[in-house]
Design a protein around this motif. Structure first.
Motif: not given
Lengths: 102, 195
Positions: A28-29, A31-32, A76-77, A80-81, A86-88, A92-93, B8, B10, B105, B108-109, B112-113, B174
Motif C-alpha cells: 500500500r506504500n 514507494l514500494i 522521474v515523473v 515528483a507526483i 505527500f506535500r498536500t 503515501v498510503d 506500514l 499492511e 520527463a 515535468a518533474a 511538479l516539484g 503552513r
C-alpha cells in the motif's frame, strides 16, 4: 549442472515479474509499489536480452536500453507526483488517496 | 520519513481479501509462465552475419562465409562498439525520441516539484513566498517548548509523534498563522503584526 540455457533466464525473468506484480497488488506504500514496477520492467529487460542472446541478435539489447530510458522517465515523473501528494496530504498510503475514485 | 515499519498499514492491520486473491493470482501466473517456458519449443533461426553485414555495421572487412554474433563482436572490437554503431545507425530515430521523452520527463518533474507560491503585493513591493516550506513554525514550536519545561522533553521513541504534530501545523496553514488570525498589517517577513 549443465550450461545456462534460455529456459533458466526466462524462469528468473518470470519469477522477477511475479514478485513485482505481487508487490504492486499487495503493498500500500507508493514507494514500494514503485520499486515493484521497476522490478517488472527489469524482468521484461531480462527477457529481451536473453532472447537476443539466444537468437544472436543485437536488437533485443538495444530495446532493453530503450526500456531503461522509459523506466527512468517514469520514475522521474512518478517520484515528483509522490512528492506532490505527500506535500498536500501528508501520506503515501494508496488507501487514503481516493480523490480520483469515481 | 516515508517508509517506517510501524507506519506500514499492511504489516499492522489484517490483510483484506485482495491480498489473498493477489497471492493466488501471482502463484498461478508463475506456474503458468513456468509451464510455458519449460514445455514450449522455441523455433527461431539463429542469426548469421555475412562479411558484407559486418562491413556495413562497423566498417571492418572480414574473411569468411558466415559468423556468429560473438565473432562479429570480435571483428568490431567488442559488444559495446557494436551496440553503439547499431544505436547510431539503425535506431537513430528511437534514440532521438528517447531523448525527447527524457527532456519532457525532466521538465515535468521540475514543474511538479516546484513549491506552491503566492505573489504578495505589499507596500508596493512584489514578493514571492513559498508555501511548500513551513517557514517559522519550527521556531514557534521551539519557543512554546521553552516556556513549558514539562513539554520540553519529547519522547522520541513513541511512533506516530510526527502525525500528532502534523495536525496543528497543517491547521495553521503552513505559514505559521491561520488566514483568519492575520491582522490587516500582518508582516509576512517577520510573521507577526507590525504594530
Amino acid at each position: 549442472m549443465g550450461d545456462l540455457t534460455l529456459t533458466h533466464f526466462l524462469t528468473v525473468s518470470a519469477l522477477l515479474f511475479v514478485i513485482g506484480m505481487l508487490g504492486v497488488l499487495t503493498r500500500r506504500n507508493l514507494l514500494i509499489i514503485f520499486m515493484s514496477i521497476e522490478l517488472m520492467l527489469n524482468a521484461a529487460n531480462l527477457s529481451f536480452v536473453s532472447f537476443a542472446r539466444y537468437r544472436n541478435l543485437l536488437s533485443g539489447q538495444v530495446i532493453a536500453f530503450f526500456v531503461i530510458t522509459v523506466a527512468a522517465a517514469e520514475v522521474v515523473v512518478g517520484l515528483a507526483i509522490i512528492v506532490a501528494i505527500f506535500r498536500t496530504r501528508a501520506t503515501v498510503d494508496v488507501d487514503e488517496i481516493t480523490t480520483l475514485r469515481g | 520519513m516515508l517508509v517506517r515499519p510501524e507506519n506500514l498499514a499492511e504489516l499492522n492491520t489484517t490483510p483484506p481479501v485482495q491480498v489473498g486473491l493477489s497471492w493466488l493470482l501471482g502463484i498461478g501466473l508463475f506456474f503458468e509462465l513456468a509451464s510455458v517456458i519449460t514445455t514450449g519449443i522455441v523455433q527461431a533461426q539463429r542469426a548469421q552475419y555475412t562479411p558484407a553485414q559486418i562491413q556495413q555495421m562497423c566498417g571492418v572487412s572480414a574473411q569468411g562465409q558466415a559468423f556468429t554474433l560473438q565473432q562479429a563482436e570480435q571483428f568490431c572490437g567488442g559488444n559495446t562498439q557494436l551496440l553503439g554503431a547499431i544505436l547510431y545507425s539503425n535506431f537513430l530515430l528511437p534514440f532521438e525520441v528517447a531523448s525527447l521523452v527524457l527532456l519532457v520527463a525532466v521538465i515535468a518533474a521540475i514543474v511538479l516539484g516546484l513549491p506552491e507560491r503566492v505573489v504578495l503585493i505589499h507596500e508596493g513591493h512584489t514578493r514571492t513566498i513559498s508555501l511548500g516550506h513551513p517557514r517559522g513554525t519550527d521556531l514557534i514550536e521551539a519557543a512554546a517548548r521553552a516556556h513549558e519545561p514539562a513539554v520540553a522533553a519529547p519522547d522520541l521513541g513513541k511512533p506516530g509523534d510526527e502525525d500528532v504534530e502534523a495536525v496543528p501545523t497543517a491547521a495553521r496553514g503552513r505559514t505559521g498563522v491561520a488566514e483568519e488570525e492575520r491582522p490587516p498589517d500582518y508582516d509576512f517577513r517577520t510573521e507577526r503584526p507590525k504594530s
